[in-house]
Scaffold this motif. Structure first.
Motif, PDB file in Angstrom:
ATOM      1  N   ASN A 147       3.111 -48.241 -42.964  1.00 25.35           N
ATOM      2  CA  ASN A 147       2.504 -46.909 -42.979  1.00 25.35           C
ATOM      3  C   ASN A 147       3.645 -45.897 -43.098  1.00 25.35           C
ATOM      4  O   ASN A 147       4.335 -45.600 -42.120  1.00 25.35           O
ATOM      5  CB  ASN A 147       1.690 -46.665 -41.700  1.00 25.35           C
ATOM      6  CG  ASN A 147       0.890 -45.381 -41.755  1.00 25.35           C
ATOM      7  OD1 ASN A 147       1.360 -44.365 -42.267  1.00 25.35           O
ATOM      8  ND2 ASN A 147      -0.332 -45.416 -41.222  1.00 25.35           N
ATOM      9  N   ASP A 148       3.856 -45.382 -44.292  1.00 25.86           N
ATOM     10  CA  ASP A 148       5.000 -44.515 -44.558  1.00 25.86           C
ATOM     11  C   ASP A 148       4.927 -43.202 -43.787  1.00 25.86           C
ATOM     12  O   ASP A 148       5.943 -42.706 -43.285  1.00 25.86           O
ATOM     13  CB  ASP A 148       5.109 -44.228 -46.055  1.00 25.86           C
ATOM     14  CG  ASP A 148       5.585 -45.443 -46.830  1.00 25.86           C
ATOM     15  OD1 ASP A 148       6.217 -46.319 -46.212  1.00 25.86           O
ATOM     16  OD2 ASP A 148       5.318 -45.521 -48.050  1.00 25.86           O
ATOM     17  N   ILE A 149       3.731 -42.625 -43.680  1.00 30.60           N
ATOM     18  CA  ILE A 149       3.603 -41.347 -42.961  1.00 30.60           C
ATOM     19  C   ILE A 149       3.964 -41.529 -41.491  1.00 30.60           C
ATOM     20  O   ILE A 149       4.739 -40.754 -40.909  1.00 30.60           O
ATOM     21  CB  ILE A 149       2.179 -40.780 -43.111  1.00 30.60           C
ATOM     22  CG1 ILE A 149       1.892 -40.449 -44.574  1.00 30.60           C
ATOM     23  CG2 ILE A 149       2.003 -39.542 -42.230  1.00 30.60           C
ATOM     24  CD1 ILE A 149       0.485 -39.938 -44.824  1.00 30.60           C
ATOM     25  N   LEU A 150       3.384 -42.578 -40.878  1.00 28.72           N
ATOM     26  CA  LEU A 150       3.686 -42.851 -39.472  1.00 28.72           C
ATOM     27  C   LEU A 150       5.175 -43.169 -39.293  1.00 28.72           C
ATOM     28  O   LEU A 150       5.795 -42.766 -38.302  1.00 28.72           O
ATOM     29  CB  LEU A 150       2.828 -44.017 -38.977  1.00 28.72           C
ATOM     30  CG  LEU A 150       2.998 -44.388 -37.501  1.00 28.72           C
ATOM     31  CD1 LEU A 150       2.605 -43.217 -36.605  1.00 28.72           C
ATOM     32  CD2 LEU A 150       2.158 -45.637 -37.171  1.00 28.72           C
ATOM     33  N   LYS A 151       5.752 -43.853 -40.266  1.00 29.99           N
ATOM     34  CA  LYS A 151       7.172 -44.185 -40.215  1.00 29.99           C
ATOM     35  C   LYS A 151       8.027 -42.929 -40.192  1.00 29.99           C
ATOM     36  O   LYS A 151       8.981 -42.829 -39.391  1.00 29.99           O
ATOM     37  CB  LYS A 151       7.525 -45.052 -41.423  1.00 29.99           C
ATOM     38  CG  LYS A 151       8.997 -45.373 -41.581  1.00 29.99           C
ATOM     39  CD  LYS A 151       9.218 -46.176 -42.845  1.00 29.99           C
ATOM     40  CE  LYS A 151      10.682 -46.400 -43.132  1.00 29.99           C
ATOM     41  NZ  LYS A 151      10.907 -47.158 -44.380  1.00 29.99           N
ATOM     42  N   HIS A 152       7.705 -41.952 -41.028  1.00 28.41           N
ATOM     43  CA  HIS A 152       8.486 -40.713 -41.068  1.00 28.41           C
ATOM     44  C   HIS A 152       8.341 -39.935 -39.768  1.00 28.41           C
ATOM     45  O   HIS A 152       9.310 -39.343 -39.276  1.00 28.41           O
ATOM     46  CB  HIS A 152       8.037 -39.847 -42.247  1.00 28.41           C
ATOM     47  CG  HIS A 152       8.234 -40.498 -43.585  1.00 28.41           C
ATOM     48  ND1 HIS A 152       9.223 -41.438 -43.813  1.00 28.41           N
ATOM     49  CD2 HIS A 152       7.569 -40.332 -44.771  1.00 28.41           C
ATOM     50  CE1 HIS A 152       9.168 -41.829 -45.075  1.00 28.41           C
ATOM     51  NE2 HIS A 152       8.172 -41.169 -45.682  1.00 28.41           N
ATOM     52  N   VAL A 153       7.155 -39.929 -39.178  1.00 29.70           N
ATOM     53  CA  VAL A 153       6.931 -39.226 -37.910  1.00 29.70           C
ATOM     54  C   VAL A 153       7.733 -39.884 -36.800  1.00 29.70           C
ATOM     55  O   VAL A 153       8.399 -39.204 -35.996  1.00 29.70           O
ATOM     56  CB  VAL A 153       5.430 -39.206 -37.564  1.00 29.70           C
ATOM     57  CG1 VAL A 153       5.219 -38.649 -36.150  1.00 29.70           C
ATOM     58  CG2 VAL A 153       4.649 -38.386 -38.576  1.00 29.70           C
ATOM     59  N   ILE A 154       7.679 -41.210 -36.740  1.00 31.44           N
ATOM     60  CA  ILE A 154       8.438 -41.933 -35.705  1.00 31.44           C
ATOM     61  C   ILE A 154       9.938 -41.741 -35.915  1.00 31.44           C
ATOM     62  O   ILE A 154      10.700 -41.615 -34.948  1.00 31.44           O
ATOM     63  CB  ILE A 154       8.067 -43.434 -35.731  1.00 31.44           C
ATOM     64  CG1 ILE A 154       6.595 -43.624 -35.369  1.00 31.44           C
ATOM     65  CG2 ILE A 154       8.945 -44.218 -34.765  1.00 31.44           C
ATOM     66  CD1 ILE A 154       6.121 -45.060 -35.481  1.00 31.44           C
ATOM     67  N   PHE A 155      10.368 -41.691 -37.172  1.00 32.86           N
ATOM     68  CA  PHE A 155      11.776 -41.453 -37.460  1.00 32.86           C
ATOM     69  C   PHE A 155      12.214 -40.086 -36.931  1.00 32.86           C
ATOM     70  O   PHE A 155      13.300 -39.946 -36.349  1.00 32.86           O
ATOM     71  CB  PHE A 155      12.016 -41.527 -38.971  1.00 32.86           C
ATOM     72  CG  PHE A 155      13.418 -41.193 -39.395  1.00 32.86           C
ATOM     73  CD1 PHE A 155      14.463 -42.060 -39.124  1.00 32.86           C
ATOM     74  CD2 PHE A 155      13.689 -40.005 -40.059  1.00 32.86           C
ATOM     75  CE1 PHE A 155      15.764 -41.744 -39.516  1.00 32.86           C
ATOM     76  CE2 PHE A 155      14.970 -39.688 -40.455  1.00 32.86           C
ATOM     77  CZ  PHE A 155      16.019 -40.559 -40.179  1.00 32.86           C
ATOM     78  N   ALA A 156      11.364 -39.092 -37.098  1.00 30.75           N
ATOM     79  CA  ALA A 156      11.677 -37.758 -36.584  1.00 30.75           C
ATOM     80  C   ALA A 156      11.814 -37.775 -35.062  1.00 30.75           C
ATOM     81  O   ALA A 156      12.699 -37.113 -34.484  1.00 30.75           O
ATOM     82  CB  ALA A 156      10.602 -36.765 -37.016  1.00 30.75           C
ATOM     83  N   VAL A 157      10.939 -38.550 -34.399  1.00 34.74           N
ATOM     84  CA  VAL A 157      11.014 -38.658 -32.936  1.00 34.74           C
ATOM     85  C   VAL A 157      12.311 -39.369 -32.531  1.00 34.74           C
ATOM     86  O   VAL A 157      12.997 -38.955 -31.580  1.00 34.74           O
ATOM     87  CB  VAL A 157       9.791 -39.406 -32.381  1.00 34.74           C
ATOM     88  CG1 VAL A 157       9.926 -39.612 -30.871  1.00 34.74           C
ATOM     89  CG2 VAL A 157       8.514 -38.649 -32.699  1.00 34.74           C
TER      90      VAL A 157
END
Length: 560
Positions: A147-157
């Motif tokens: 899930n690329d969107i979730l991946k980017h959000v988790i990366f930001a965290v």
């Protein structure tokens, strides 16, 4: 009057005098600074675990980002730029917090707990990213759908907790180097003096810088799993908390000088206004600029900026230079070996620096005929300090030794980097950056003679870098007043990150392999400017750079 009455009267007067004396406030005896061997060991253990985790996670985060985004360098560059910006904006506040915190032990323990907690929580989010099915290699345990969107959000965290980790690590270093170490250091010439403590603690840092990344690389390589590396980082941080806490408490409990309240601002200094709740951001901006105003008002801001400027240098073992070496044909074992040799030079500088400072200071006293003006300068130690307890770290002979040996260190770096620049330009001009072997089409390594010049002189330059670092650090420790020392260190960290982000921006602007020669030239110019700034400061402090009379050129020195 009866004699017995006289005796009673005399006794009453005596008792009254004693009672008056008892009611008088007793003059507090100054507490002698210094450490026992056991205290020093505890101090070193606490610092070792802090630097081990900081150096390890700094390298591990690079590996985690590369594994999470294997097909692009954008994520890695974006993560570093965000962290650099956060350090520029917030480091001065961290320094102010350390300076104003009343309890030294609580301040240090807070940085330890926050740092380790941020690593553990950040590792959890890295584990979530690396558990997506397209990033998992051989493991079948705990696999998540892509899930690329979730991946980017988790990366930001994860990046957010990386900022917290870096800020808390900076706070730990400021608290230890600019407060604890200066406070407990013995007078110059005695065991565990400030010069000795700085050298040993820098040696610990450099050893951790060498070994900690290697160990996490071995863990990932042996298990063939970056996720195991994430778990290793989290467990290491958890294990370190009780060890660091017990070591720091042991030093604090057994050192009365650390329990002495911090020096308050001088009476004549205008207080910094507290942040207003209605418009907190305006107050924060005002405090930010006031911190920089304080930084540039000290006598040692030029050496500090000169040292920070070296962080623009890309002819050092950072990702940009390593990538360039791989692209022109050097193998990873060759690069690793060259880096290890450079680390030997770096560590040896921590052994040579205390000896060099002592020799340079004594040579100044032995070979010079001082004028009355210079005698007075040495007596006051080049600093106006209201707190007498800190005078033990300020010694005129030591300050002169620091100035002279620091100039020697930065000069040594300039001289040794010049051949490296020549070699890099020669390789680029000869077209060796594009040379491939006919059989495999892979890039072959440059001529061995240029390789010897690059790696040999680059390793030698690392010796000068850390000599300059150690001497400048001690100058800022002793020549910045105690009530500004931690604030100064916070702003200094911001300045360092300004040059770090400029270096990253330069690498992004010149991304091609054949363009690295321009980066090397810009790096050499930056190092030369650093030498110029520091040499100008030394001349301003001492009135000269060289003893021309020893060369038979007495007339050149205007003061002689």
């Amino acid at each position: 009057m009866d004699s017995s009455d006289d005796g009673e009267e005399m006794m009453e007067m005596t008792v009254g005098v004693r009672e008056d004396e008892d009611r008088r406030p007793m003059k507090q005896q100054p507490i002698s600074p210094g450490l026992t061997r056991a205290q020093a060991v505890r101090l070193y253990v606490s610092h070792a675990f802090s630097t081990w985790n900081a150096r390890g996670y700094e390298f591990a985060a690079i590996l985690f980002t590369a594994a999470a985004y294997p097909d692009t360098l954008v994520a890695a560059a974006l993560r570093m730029i965000i962290i650099y910006l956060a350090m520029i904006i917030l480091s001065s506040s961290i320094g102010s917090w350390v300076q104003n915190a009343p309890d030294r032990l609580r301040t240090l323990l807070t940085t330890i707990v926050v740092n380790r907690t941020s690593v553990v929580i950040g590792s959890f989010f890295w584990l979530l990213i690396l558990s997506q099915e397209n990033l998992v290699k051989t493991e079948t345990i705990f696999v998540l759908p892509k899930n690329d969107i979730l991946k980017h959000v988790i990366f930001a965290v994860a990046v957010t907790f990386g900022i917290i980790e870096r800020l808390s690590s900076s706070g730990n270093l400021i608290s230890m180097e600019r407060d604890w170490v200066v406070k407990v250091a013995a007078p110059p010439g005695q065991p565990y003096s400030l010069t000795h403590l700085n050298a040993v603690m820098r040696r610990i840092d450099l050893v951790c810088k060498l070994i900690s990344p290697i160990l996490i690389s071995i863990v990932i390589s042996a298990t063939d799993s970056v996720r195991i590396g994430v778990i290793y980082s989290a467990l290491t941080s958890l294990i370190s908390i009780p060890i660091e806490t017990i070591s720091a408490k042991g030093v604090w409990n057994s050192s009365p000088v650390l329990r002495v309240p911090k020096t308050k601002k001088p009476t004549g200094e205008a207080p910094v206004p507290a942040p207003a709740h209605s418009v907190p951001w305006t107050s924060q901006v005002r405090l930010f600029f006031k911190s920089f105003e304080m930084y540039f008002s000290t006598t040692v801001w030029l050496p500090s900026v000169a040292l920070a400027l070296l962080h623009f240098n890309m002819m050092t073992w950072r990702a940009t230079f390593i990538t360039y070496l791989i692209n022109i044909g050097y193998t990873l074992p060759v690069i690793t070996t060259a880096r290890a040799v450079g680390s030997i030079f770096e560590i040896s500088s921590t052994v040579a620096t205390p000896l060099g400072i002592q020799y340079m200071g004594k040579a100044y006293q032995r070979h010079r005929s001082l004028t009355d003006e210079e005698d007075e300068e040495l007596e006051v130690g080049l600093i106006e300090e209201d707190n007498d307890e800190q005078q033990h770290v300020v010694d005129g002979q030591t300050v002169v030794g620091l100035q002279r040996f620091g100039l020697w260190g930065v000069s040594w770096q300039v001289l040794n980097l010049a051949p490296v620049v020549v070699a890099l330009w020669a390789i680029s001009s000869s077209g060796e950056t594009h040379k491939t072997t006919p059989s495999s089409g892979s890039v072959s390594s440059p001529d061995w003679r240029w390789s010897l010049v690059i790696f040999g002189f680059l390793s030698c330059s690392r010796f000068g870098v850390w000599v300059f670092d150690l001497t400048t650090q001690q100058l800022t420790q002793v020549l910045v007043p105690e009530h500004q020392r931690s604030k100064f260190a916070g702003v200094e960290t911001s300045v360092v990150n300004v040059f770090e982000i400029m270096g990253a921006g330069a690498a992004i602007s010149f991304p091609r392999t054949e363009q690295f020669k321009w980066l090397s030239l810009a790096s050499f110019v930056a190092v030369t400017v650093s030498w110029t700034l520091y040499a100008g400061w030394v001349r301003g402090q001492r009135g000269h750079l060289l003893h021309w009379e020893k060369l038979g050129l007495r007339g050149i020195n205007s003061r002689r």
